[in-house]
Every structure is written in structure tokens, then in C-alpha cells.
Design a protein around this motif. Structure first.
Motif, mmCIF file in Angstrom:
data_model
loop_
_atom_site.group_PDB
_atom_site.id
_atom_site.type_symbol
_atom_site.label_atom_id
_atom_site.label_comp_id
_atom_site.label_asym_id
_atom_site.label_seq_id
_atom_site.Cartn_x
_atom_site.Cartn_y
_atom_site.Cartn_z
ATOM 1 N N PHE A 161 0.775 -1.247 0.000
ATOM 2 C CA PHE A 161 0.000 0.000 0.000
ATOM 3 C C PHE A 161 0.807 1.299 0.000
ATOM 4 O O PHE A 161 0.238 2.359 -0.181
ATOM 5 C CB PHE A 161 -0.961 0.017 1.194
ATOM 6 N N LEU A 162 2.114 1.228 0.269
ATOM 7 C CA LEU A 162 2.885 2.477 0.279
ATOM 8 C C LEU A 162 3.395 2.743 -1.128
ATOM 9 O O LEU A 162 4.224 1.999 -1.650
ATOM 10 C CB LEU A 162 4.052 2.394 1.275
ATOM 11 N N ASP A 163 2.854 3.816 -1.715
ATOM 12 C CA ASP A 163 3.280 4.197 -3.044
ATOM 13 C C ASP A 163 4.502 5.088 -2.851
ATOM 14 O O ASP A 163 4.375 6.198 -2.365
ATOM 15 C CB ASP A 163 2.122 4.967 -3.698
ATOM 16 N N SER A 164 5.690 4.588 -3.162
ATOM 17 C CA SER A 164 6.854 5.401 -2.836
ATOM 18 C C SER A 164 7.462 6.056 -4.066
ATOM 19 O O SER A 164 8.658 6.226 -4.160
ATOM 20 C CB SER A 164 7.886 4.570 -2.068
ATOM 21 N N GLN A 165 6.592 6.444 -4.982
ATOM 22 C CA GLN A 165 7.083 7.097 -6.199
ATOM 23 C C GLN A 165 7.413 8.550 -6.005
ATOM 24 O O GLN A 165 7.938 9.187 -6.892
ATOM 25 C CB GLN A 165 6.007 7.053 -7.271
ATOM 26 N N GLY A 166 7.040 9.128 -4.852
ATOM 27 C CA GLY A 166 7.184 10.566 -4.676
ATOM 28 C C GLY A 166 6.045 11.271 -5.376
ATOM 29 O O GLY A 166 5.072 10.640 -5.808
ATOM 30 N N PHE A 167 6.155 12.594 -5.499
ATOM 31 C CA PHE A 167 5.089 13.366 -6.129
ATOM 32 C C PHE A 167 5.141 13.196 -7.647
ATOM 33 O O PHE A 167 6.179 13.411 -8.263
ATOM 34 C CB PHE A 167 5.232 14.844 -5.755
ATOM 35 N N VAL A 168 4.022 12.770 -8.231
ATOM 36 C CA VAL A 168 3.965 12.616 -9.688
ATOM 37 C C VAL A 168 2.924 13.583 -10.238
ATOM 38 O O VAL A 168 1.727 13.385 -10.054
ATOM 39 C CB VAL A 168 3.571 11.172 -10.079
ATOM 40 N N PRO A 169 3.362 14.674 -10.899
ATOM 41 C CA PRO A 169 2.386 15.632 -11.420
ATOM 42 C C PRO A 169 1.553 15.021 -12.542
ATOM 43 O O PRO A 169 2.004 14.113 -13.231
ATOM 44 C CB PRO A 169 3.252 16.782 -11.938
ATOM 45 N N LYS A 170 0.307 15.507 -12.675
ATOM 46 C CA LYS A 170 -0.563 15.006 -13.749
ATOM 47 C C LYS A 170 -0.057 15.549 -15.083
ATOM 48 O O LYS A 170 0.281 16.736 -15.180
ATOM 49 C CB LYS A 170 -1.995 15.506 -13.526
ATOM 50 N N PRO A 171 -0.010 14.694 -16.097
ATOM 51 C CA PRO A 171 0.472 15.191 -17.392
ATOM 52 C C PRO A 171 -0.428 16.328 -17.889
ATOM 53 O O PRO A 171 -1.653 16.233 -17.792
ATOM 54 C CB PRO A 171 0.386 13.970 -18.311
ATOM 55 N N GLY A 172 0.222 17.391 -18.355
ATOM 56 C CA GLY A 172 -0.527 18.498 -18.956
ATOM 57 C C GLY A 172 -1.133 19.475 -17.957
ATOM 58 O O GLY A 172 -1.743 20.464 -18.366
ATOM 59 N N ALA A 173 -1.004 19.216 -16.659
ATOM 60 C CA ALA A 173 -1.617 20.127 -15.681
ATOM 61 C C ALA A 173 -0.782 21.401 -15.544
ATOM 62 O O ALA A 173 0.430 21.394 -15.758
ATOM 63 C CB ALA A 173 -1.734 19.437 -14.333
ATOM 64 N N SER A 174 -1.465 22.499 -15.204
ATOM 65 C CA SER A 174 -0.753 23.766 -15.047
ATOM 66 C C SER A 174 0.092 23.724 -13.781
ATOM 67 O O SER A 174 -0.096 22.863 -12.920
ATOM 68 C CB SER A 174 -1.760 24.908 -14.933
#
Ligand code: HEC
Ligand code: HEC
Ligand code: HEC
Length: 480
Positions: A160-173
Motif C-alpha cells: 500500500f505504500l506508493d513510494s514514487q514521490g510526487f507525480v504531477p498530472k500530465p498536462g496540468a498547469s
């Protein structure tokens, strides 16, 4: 002496520490802001309100039992005075403390895992230099078996621990990205607003779609028009986060009131707008049971049939019956009006235009009656008396049902047993109710394994015995 010969060097020697101190002061301020946005104080406070900040000891009533927050002041004996920055990062991102022990996810490291290095650095400097050390131990957390085995969290984290760090949404401002970072990784809105699966992890397929929280409900805050915040503007959201109040829509009580008071009201306007902008992009999720948000027409109240009190504690003393209308008029109408429409300045809010009565659950209405409201927002403070001690479960159910029938969603109703359950903090999730059976099942499993083991060893012994016989026979044959 030597320095005096070189005035420039002397100047540098005095100026450098000053620069460093100023640098540190800026970092401490930045770290204090990160701590606000992450609302560390919500849990790392003392049991009593007003105790020293970050001293811990606050008891989180989790479904698994009482989990006690740690002392995170820079005390060397009892706090995190000996933590390195890497150890703080590991506690925040991996849920592992400086002693290498797994933390329970009551500490929201599943959200903080996405915190930036820069924010963790500032937070570290703040916690080490901007917070007073408190040399006071906190009681140890002692959960029942099997939850007392912290190593279990290793397996839980794998899943359950998603350790990818912050992943911005593609195309978001850039603004929406900042908002997502704040909502998901610092302010951990999902820790309350996203429902949990049977293993107590946030269910991402229901991201921000609303969840039970003790007796309260943290409502659906997706962009759905019926179940969520689809008809809130960006400014509405900013106003609500700042003050915990949005006229003719919602008021914050319970955990949300605390989050507004400790955290959101202190955030910058640009950060609040970023959060609101991001929330408006969150995909809508509708409660399949809900087809519309019921907003009642305000009915004139027939005063002749009502015996009214003053709405003060004294008049409650003799409101011993369970007539909802009478109880409402002695306990509530002085502020919310007999017609339930509050005051014209909305300081005392309308009960019709109110998510606690026109949503799909009546929990927050009941809990507001039991626990009252006591909240500081950016502009003002509000309070509503807590009546849980004065009124019994049947009376609270009667007021709630009268209010729902007269002002709110008449399809909702509550029984005295519902009120009793909400007082106890809501029904335990499946994992907890199922634990005795799981343990029993687990016991059976262990038994089964033992049987298999015994059978296997016996058969191995038999095989070995046969083998030995065969060898012996072979030897005899060869020796002949
Ligand atoms: C929702 C509640 C909650 C919030 C918010 C929270 N914590 Fe915690 N934290 C806890 C609990 C509970 C523990 C102890 C968990 C345990 O015993 O397994 C803990 C443990 C810790 C520890 C480990 C201490 C040790 O040495 O064992 C650190 C460090 C920590 N928190 C830092 C922070 C910081 C920094 C923030 C804010 C960014 C924060 N926490 C916000 C609940 C919280
Ligand atoms: C500690 C738990 C907790 C956290 C963290 C939290 N909320 Fe809430 N929130 C609640 C509860 C409980 C309510 C219901 C309050 C009430 O009606 O009295 C609520 C209500 C709301 C509402 C009003 C919705 C409605 O229809 O009435 C909004 C909007 C909201 N929260 C947004 C947020 C956002 C955005 C965040 C993160 C920045 C957040 N919340 C973080 C618990 C929380
Ligand atoms: C002394 C005045 C006062 C009395 C008496 C009072 N309230 Fe309130 N009520 C308030 C205030 C103030 C708020 C919050 C306004 C805000 O958030 O800006 C509030 C908010 C509420 C909310 C919204 C809570 C939420 O969580 O969304 C409900 C529902 C409510 N009251 C119902 C009642 C009922 C039912 C009674 C009688 C048992 C009652 N109130 C008695 C002052 C009062």
C-alpha cells in the motif's frame, strides 16, 4: 589583532554569521509553514489543548486500538533531538523511525511520501531549531495481537505504500500541480476524505469520494455535482478552507474544524487557490444511492402548536421528553430559528441549505449536536454548544429526525441505536470486526500446517526407513 589590519576581512567575519543566521531564520519560517500545511500539530500535540506544540501524547482512537503520537520536539531524551535529516525523511516517506521501527499509518507517511527534499529540509531545520524541546516522555502504544507486531507493516507497506514521490498530472498547469502536491502530500485530505479498504489503506478507486471518520462523515469532495462539490466555485472552496464556513452550503465541525484552525486558515491565498483549482479537476464520483441533493422549500412553522423554551441549558433541563419539535425549539431555535433558516447574516447558519442535512448521511447533524462546534477561522471564531452530555440518544435522534423532516432530506432518519454507535465512534471497519474470525481462521491455518508437517515428516521417516532397508539389502546382496 591581525584582523584589524584587514578591515574588509573583519567585516566579512562579522557579517558571515549574520548572513547564516538570517538564512536559518528564513528556513525556520519556511519549515514552520510546511509544518502548518502538513498539520503535524493535529496529532503531535498534548492530550490537553494548549500544551506545548509537538510534545505528543495525543491519543488517536484507531479501529485497531489507541495509538499515541510521538514527541517530535528536539528533546534529545524523548523527542527527535538526535534525528538526522535523513532519519526524518525516512519517518515521513517510509514510515520508519530513527530506531528502525515501523510506524503505524496513523502517522500519514503514505501522504508525506511525496514531500519534496526542499520541504523536508526546511521542516527539519524548523523542528530542530524553531521548536522548544520538551523533555517529557509519552506513553507507549500497546495494540492487541496481531497489531502489536510492527513488522507486519513491512508487508502492508509493500502493498500500500506508493513510494514514487510526487507525480504531477500530465498536462496540468503549475498551479494545479502545486494544488495537487498540497492536497495529496502535505494536507493529506485523502486521509479523511477517501474511504479505506478492508486492510485500512485508502481505496484509490474512491479517491476523495467521502469516508466515515469516527462518528463523523468526511463528505465527498470530488467534482461531482450531486454528491460532491461540483457546484462550488474556486472562491467558495478558498473561503471554506480559510474559515470553515460557506454561507448556504457547509460548516466545518469535528476533524475539519481542527484542520481549518490548525492548518488551512494559515495558508497563503495563492496556495489555497492552487488547492481549490486542483480539487476542481478531481474526477467526479457519485454515490449510486443519491440522485439529487435535496433542498427543502422553507415551510412556515405553525407556532401555535409549539411550546418553546429559551434555547438555553436551563430550559433543556426540563426538556425530558422525546418530542423532536419541542426539543428543537428549546435547544436549537434560539440560534437556528424556528424555521431553521438561521440569522440573516448567516452567522447562525440555515439548516436547509446545509450539507449536514441535505446530503446523503445524517452523521454530521447528529455529531454536531453531540460534540458542538468550537472553531477559529481566518476571520472569526464560532461556537455551538455540545449537547451530548445533556441529551440522551433517543432525544438526539428525535431532534435529528425532526430537523431532517422539517428542514433537510426527509429520506434520512436516525435511530437511538445509530446515535449510540456514532457516540462510540462509528462502527468498526470490517478488518476489526472480522479479526476474531481471522484469528480463529489463522489458528486453523496454523493447525493445518502442523498436520501437514507431521504427515510430511512421518512419510519422510518412512521413506528413509525404506531407503535404509534397501541399502542394507543391497549391501547384503553385494557382500555375498
Ligand atoms: C494524523 C496524525 C499525524 C499527523 C498529521 C502527523 N503525525 Fe507524526 N506520528 C503520528 C503518530 C500516531 C506517530 C506514532 C506512530 C507509531 O507509534 O507507530 C507519529 C510518529 C512520528 C515520528 C516518529 C517519531 C519516533 O521517533 O518514533 C515522526 C518523526 C513524526 N511523526 C513526524 C511528523 C511530522 C513532521 C508531521 C507533519 C509533517 C507529522 N508527523 C504529522 C501521527 C501523526
Ligand atoms: C482530519 C480529517 C479531515 C481532513 C484532514 C480534511 N477534512 Fe475536510 N472534512 C472532514 C469532516 C469530518 C468534514 C465534515 C464536517 C462537518 O460537516 O461538520 C469535512 C468537510 C469538508 C468539506 C465540506 C463538504 C461538504 O459538502 O460539507 C470540504 C469542502 C472539505 N472538507 C475539504 C477538505 C480539503 C480540501 C481537505 C484538505 C486540504 C480536507 N477537507 C481535509 C474531515 C477532514
Ligand atoms: C448558541 C447557538 C447555537 C445553538 C443553540 C445551536 N447551534 Fe447549531 N450552530 C451554531 C453555530 C455558530 C454553527 C456553526 C456556524 C459556522 O460554522 O459558521 C452551527 C452549526 C450547526 C450545524 C452544521 C454542522 C456541520 O457539521 O455541518 C448543524 C447541523 C446545527 N448547527 C444544528 C443544530 C441543532 C440541531 C441544534 C439543537 C440541538 C443546534 N444546532 C443548536 C450555533 C448554535
Amino acid at each position: 589583532m591581525g584582523l584589524l589590519k584587514f578591515p574588509l576581512l573583519a567585516l566579512l567575519a562579522t557579517a558571515l554569521p549574520a548572513f547564516a543566521a538570517e538564512d536559518n531564520a528564513a528556513l525556520i519560517e519556511q519549515g514552520a509553514y510546511v509544518a502548518r500545511a502538513g498539520d503535524c500539530v493535529a496529532c503531535h500535540r498534548t492530550v490537553e489543548h494548549g500544551g506545548p506544540e509537538m510534545a505528543g501524547g495525543y491519543v488517536i482512537d484507531s479501529p485497531m486500538g489507541k495509538i499515541i503520537s510521538s514527541n517530535i520536539t528536539p528533546s534529545k531524551a524523548y523527542g527527535i533531538g538526535d534525528y538526522t535529516e535523513q532519519q526524518l525523511a525516512d519517518a515521513l516517506r517510509k514510515g520508519i523511525n530513527a530506531k528502525g521501527r515501523h510506524l503505524y499509518p496513523a502517522m500519514p507517511y503514505t501522504s508525506y511520501q511525496g514531500m519534496s527534499d526542499q520541504d523536508i529540509h526546511a521542516l527539519y531545520v524548523y523542528l530542530q531549531h524553531g521548536v522548544k524541546p520538551v523533555d517529557q516522555p509519552v506513553p507507549e502504544t500497546k495494540l492487541a495481537f496481531p497489531f502489536n507486531i510492527r513488522q507486519l507493516m513491512f508487508g502492508w507497506n509493500l502493498v500500500f505504500l506508493d513510494s514514487q514521490g510526487f507525480v504531477p498530472k500530465p498536462g496540468a498547469s503549475e498551479q494545479v500541480n502545486r494544488g495537487q502536491y498540497l492536497v495529496d502530500n502535505l494536507a493529506h485530505c485523502g486521509a479523511c476524505h477517501t474511504p479505506r479498504n478492508v486492510l485500512m489503506a485508502e481505496d484509490n478507486s474512491q479517491y476523495l469520494a467521502g469516508a466515515k471518520l469516527g462518528g463523523w462523515v468526511a463528505p465527498n469532495i470530488t467534482s461531482d455535482k450531486v454528491s460532491g462539490l461540483g457546484d462550488w466555485s474556486e472562491d467558495d472552496l478558498v473561503d471554506f478552507l480559510k474559515n470553515g464556513h460557506l454561507t448556504d452550503k457547509a460548516q466545518a465541525a469535528g476533524g475539519m474544524a481542527e484542520a481549518v484552525e490548525n492548518s488551512f486558515r494559515h495558508l497563503s491565498n495563492s496556495d489555497l487557490h492552487a488547492m481549490a483549482a486542483y480539487l476542481r479537476t478531481v474526477p467526479p464520483i457519485r454515490d449510486p444511492q443519491q440522485t439529487e441533493r435535496v433542498v427543502r422549500e422553507v415551510k412556515p412553522v405553525d407556532m401555535s402548536t409549539l411550546e418553546t423554551g429559551q434555547g438555553d441549558q436551563a430550559s433543556l433541563a426540563d426538556a425530558s421528553g422525546t418530542d423532536g419539535a419541542r426539543l428543537y425549539n428549546s435547544a436549537c431555535s434560539s440560534c437556528h430559528g424556528r424555521d431553521g433558516q438561521g440569522t440573516s447574516d448567516a452567522f447562525y447558519p440555515s439548516l436547509s441549505l446545509n450539507s449536514a442535512l441535505n446530503g446523503n448521511q445524517a452523521n454530521n447533524l447528529v455529531m454536531a449536536i453531540i460534540a458542538g462546534i468550537d472553531r477559529k477561522g481566518a476571520d472569526a471564531a464560532v461556537s455551538m454548544p455540545a449537547l451530548g452530555g445533556d441529551l440522551n440518544d433517543a432525544q438526539i435522534a428525535a431532534i435529528a429526525n425532526y430537523s431532517l423532516q422539517t428542514f433537510g432530506n426527509p429520506a434520512l432518519s436516525v435511530s437511538p441505536a445509530d446515535v449510540a454507535s456514532m457516540r462510540r465512534g462509528g462502527d468498526a471497519p470490517l478488518l476489526i470486526t472480522a479479526m476474531p474470525y481471522l484469528l480463529w481462521g489463522g489458528g486453523l491455518l496454523v493447525l493445518l500446517l502442523m498436520v501437514v508437517l507431521v504427515v510430511w515428516r512421518r512419510r519422510r521417516a518412512q521413506v528413509q526407513a525404506l531407503e535404509a532397508k534397501r541399502i542394507a539389502l543391497n549391501r547384503r546382496l553385494h557382500s555375498k
